[in-house]
Design an enzyme around this catalytic site. Sequence first.
Site, PDB file in Angstrom:
ATOM      1  N   ASN A  63     122.633 116.932  67.624  1.00 12.13           N
ATOM      2  CA  ASN A  63     122.884 116.864  66.181  1.00 12.13           C
ATOM      3  C   ASN A  63     122.135 117.921  65.379  1.00 12.13           C
ATOM      4  O   ASN A  63     122.371 118.071  64.190  1.00 12.13           O
ATOM      5  CB  ASN A  63     122.521 115.472  65.643  1.00 12.13           C
ATOM      6  CG  ASN A  63     121.191 114.974  66.146  1.00 12.13           C
ATOM      7  OD1 ASN A  63     120.913 114.978  67.346  1.00 12.13           O
ATOM      8  ND2 ASN A  63     120.339 114.546  65.236  1.00 12.13           N
ATOM      9  N   SER A  67     130.662 107.403  66.530  1.00  9.78           N
ATOM     10  CA  SER A  67     130.388 107.025  65.146  1.00  9.78           C
ATOM     11  C   SER A  67     131.516 107.536  64.258  1.00  9.78           C
ATOM     12  O   SER A  67     131.842 108.730  64.302  1.00  9.78           O
ATOM     13  CB  SER A  67     129.061 107.656  64.708  1.00  9.78           C
ATOM     14  OG  SER A  67     128.822 107.364  63.357  1.00  9.78           O
ATOM     15  N   ALA A  76     127.062 104.464  65.936  1.00 14.39           N
ATOM     16  CA  ALA A  76     126.470 104.954  67.188  1.00 14.39           C
ATOM     17  C   ALA A  76     125.080 104.371  67.441  1.00 14.39           C
ATOM     18  O   ALA A  76     124.689 104.197  68.592  1.00 14.39           O
ATOM     19  CB  ALA A  76     126.420 106.476  67.172  1.00 14.39           C
ATOM     20  N   THR A  77     124.343 104.035  66.392  1.00 11.42           N
ATOM     21  CA  THR A  77     123.025 103.426  66.615  1.00 11.42           C
ATOM     22  C   THR A  77     123.202 102.123  67.394  1.00 11.42           C
ATOM     23  O   THR A  77     122.512 101.875  68.389  1.00 11.42           O
ATOM     24  CB  THR A  77     122.331 103.137  65.270  1.00 11.42           C
ATOM     25  OG1 THR A  77     122.136 104.388  64.599  1.00 11.42           O
ATOM     26  CG2 THR A  77     120.986 102.452  65.457  1.00 11.42           C
ATOM     27  N   CYS A 107     118.572 112.132  59.989  1.00 13.51           N
ATOM     28  CA  CYS A 107     117.953 110.840  60.261  1.00 13.51           C
ATOM     29  C   CYS A 107     116.437 110.938  60.261  1.00 13.51           C
ATOM     30  O   CYS A 107     115.754 109.933  60.258  1.00 13.51           O
ATOM     31  CB  CYS A 107     118.466 110.281  61.581  1.00 13.51           C
ATOM     32  SG  CYS A 107     120.237 110.042  61.564  1.00 13.51           S
ATOM     33  N   THR A 109     132.437  88.963  62.453  1.00 11.41           N
ATOM     34  CA  THR A 109     133.742  89.190  61.811  1.00 11.41           C
ATOM     35  C   THR A 109     134.033  90.687  61.719  1.00 11.41           C
ATOM     36  O   THR A 109     133.153  91.469  61.357  1.00 11.41           O
ATOM     37  CB  THR A 109     133.748  88.548  60.409  1.00 11.41           C
ATOM     38  OG1 THR A 109     133.501  87.157  60.585  1.00 11.41           O
ATOM     39  CG2 THR A 109     135.075  88.751  59.695  1.00 11.41           C
ATOM     40  N   GLN A 136     128.149 113.171  67.889  1.00  6.22           N
ATOM     41  CA  GLN A 136     128.427 114.465  67.253  1.00  6.22           C
ATOM     42  C   GLN A 136     129.611 115.185  67.887  1.00  6.22           C
ATOM     43  O   GLN A 136     130.088 116.180  67.344  1.00  6.22           O
ATOM     44  CB  GLN A 136     127.177 115.375  67.353  1.00  6.22           C
ATOM     45  CG  GLN A 136     125.997 114.901  66.529  1.00  6.22           C
ATOM     46  CD  GLN A 136     126.196 115.088  65.026  1.00  6.22           C
ATOM     47  OE1 GLN A 136     127.069 115.844  64.576  1.00  6.22           O
ATOM     48  NE2 GLN A 136     125.386 114.410  64.238  1.00  6.22           N
ATOM     49  N   HIS A 148     131.632 107.904  60.959  1.00  6.46           N
ATOM     50  CA  HIS A 148     131.316 108.748  59.790  1.00  6.46           C
ATOM     51  C   HIS A 148     131.009 110.191  60.157  1.00  6.46           C
ATOM     52  O   HIS A 148     130.843 111.039  59.280  1.00  6.46           O
ATOM     53  CB  HIS A 148     130.203 108.128  58.932  1.00  6.46           C
ATOM     54  CG  HIS A 148     128.815 108.250  59.467  1.00  6.46           C
ATOM     55  ND1 HIS A 148     127.963 109.244  59.063  1.00  6.46           N
ATOM     56  CD2 HIS A 148     128.120 107.495  60.352  1.00  6.46           C
ATOM     57  CE1 HIS A 148     126.782 109.081  59.670  1.00  6.46           C
ATOM     58  NE2 HIS A 148     126.861 108.025  60.459  1.00  6.46           N
TER      59      HIS A 148
HETATM   60  C1  PLP Z   1     123.641 112.145  68.012  1.00  3.24           C
HETATM   61  C2  PLP Z   1     123.615 110.962  67.093  1.00  3.24           C
HETATM   62  N1  PLP Z   1     123.520 109.731  67.609  1.00  3.24           N
HETATM   63  C3  PLP Z   1     123.494 108.638  66.836  1.00  3.24           C
HETATM   64  C4  PLP Z   1     123.553 108.733  65.463  1.00  3.24           C
HETATM   65  C5  PLP Z   1     123.541 107.480  64.631  1.00  3.24           C
HETATM   66  O1  PLP Z   1     124.852 107.156  64.308  1.00  3.24           O
HETATM   67  P1  PLP Z   1     125.203 106.033  63.207  1.00  3.24           P
HETATM   68  O2  PLP Z   1     124.872 106.645  61.896  1.00  3.24           O
HETATM   69  O3  PLP Z   1     126.668 105.781  63.398  1.00  3.24           O
HETATM   70  O4  PLP Z   1     124.396 104.835  63.531  1.00  3.24           O
HETATM   71  C6  PLP Z   1     123.651 110.000  64.871  1.00  3.24           C
HETATM   72  C7  PLP Z   1     123.648 110.134  63.394  1.00  3.24           C
HETATM   73  O5  PLP Z   1     122.934 110.928  62.829  1.00  3.24           O
HETATM   74  C8  PLP Z   1     123.678 111.132  65.710  1.00  3.24           C
HETATM   75  O6  PLP Z   1     123.767 112.364  65.195  1.00  3.24           O
END
Ligand code: PLP
Length: 381
Positions: free
Chosen positions: A150, A198, A70-71, A325, A239, A178, A200
């Site tokens: 989150n 995301s 997601a980042t 984070c 890749t 989320q 994970h």
């Molecule tokens: C709302 C939200 N956006 C983005 C992210 C970042 O996602 P990723 O770890 O897949 O880069 C997170 C992860 O904590 C999140 O909770």
Amino acid sequence: MIYLDYHATTPCDPQVVEAMLPYFTEEFANPSSSTHKAGQKVANAVETAREIVAELIGAQPSEILFTAGATESNNLSILGLTNGIQNGRRRIITTPIEHKAILEPYKQLGKIGYEVATLPISKDGLVNLEIAHELINENTLLVSVQTANNEIGTIQSISELCKIAHDCGAFFHTDAAQAVGKIPINVQELDVDFLSISAHKLYGPKGVGALYLKGGPLSTPLRPLFYGGGQEHSIRPGTYNVPAIVGFGEACKLCNKLMEKETIRITALRNKLENSLISTFSDISINGYVQHRLPGNSNLTFSGIDSEALIANVPELALSAGSACNSGALEPSYVLQAIGLSREKAYQTLRIGIGRFTTESDIEVASKLIIAAVVRLKSLL
Ligand SMILES: Cc1ncc(COP(=O)(O)O)c(C=O)c1O
């Protein structure tokens, strides 16, 4: 260890791991190697995963772009759009409770002349739609509002916000990291232009995710952030991380199958834990929009109790005092401050995340341990 930090990450479902394993060994070919059968077979697996991810959010497979999470999806939406569109619109809008993967690219754009506006948030964590009407205007290029938070789990009115943006000719992005796999999401109903996922956070592997692009990459206004071998229609070259993509697909398949029942079970566990804590201590308050939050989210302020001390007193539990984070940072959560908590109250707040592998007995044990720790800490006050 009882894991109650499902917002930070989720364990890979064993079925996901099993689906991934052959792609490290027998099925290792590069899916872009179309000259041989081994490559074509792996390319089919990538396309199957794309179909499953698309199905979970009501998209077309061609509208799913694989990323590293997601980042990256957030950065690609924001910076890819501002790189790609030069229509004179310089206003970009978001909320103060977004993940840093939204706030930081916005900050960078602010430094190069974009006008960054922030939508105010109620004490429940909800964007006020009337004020959104006032702030989103004909100069607005992009509005980005998360689907669910989150820390406090608040779920936003995305389709309404998206309509306000579209009525002004602005693009709309939502960070749904989320939310996807936890609550039903349908991109056609929401009508968003871009949506970040995301793996994970939904029992898939780390380091893989997706960006939903309305209409697909061929007609997208986004410009790539880097250049290379042309994968993903050159919008996101590199890749393919095949085992991760296959695992992501399997994880989405499981979420689609389990979500309804899982929501009922996890909500009941969350309510059981909250009821047990609140009936013991009347000075606990629940943060976020209690009626409309993520099923596994519980964000609680324990009046007078430092959450770091509380966590240190329950080493058997994996809990969070703030967003994962941001952990390591000494600053209290900016999300909690944005919904009106004082710095002091933010330091007294615990984030509990319940998920697929949490059992009834985990909740009973966790509740007893937290209660004993709070009693102990209160006796020291
Ligand atoms: C709302 C939200 N956006 C983005 C992210 C970042 O996602 P990723 O770890 O897949 O880069 C997170 C992860 O904590 C999140 O909770």
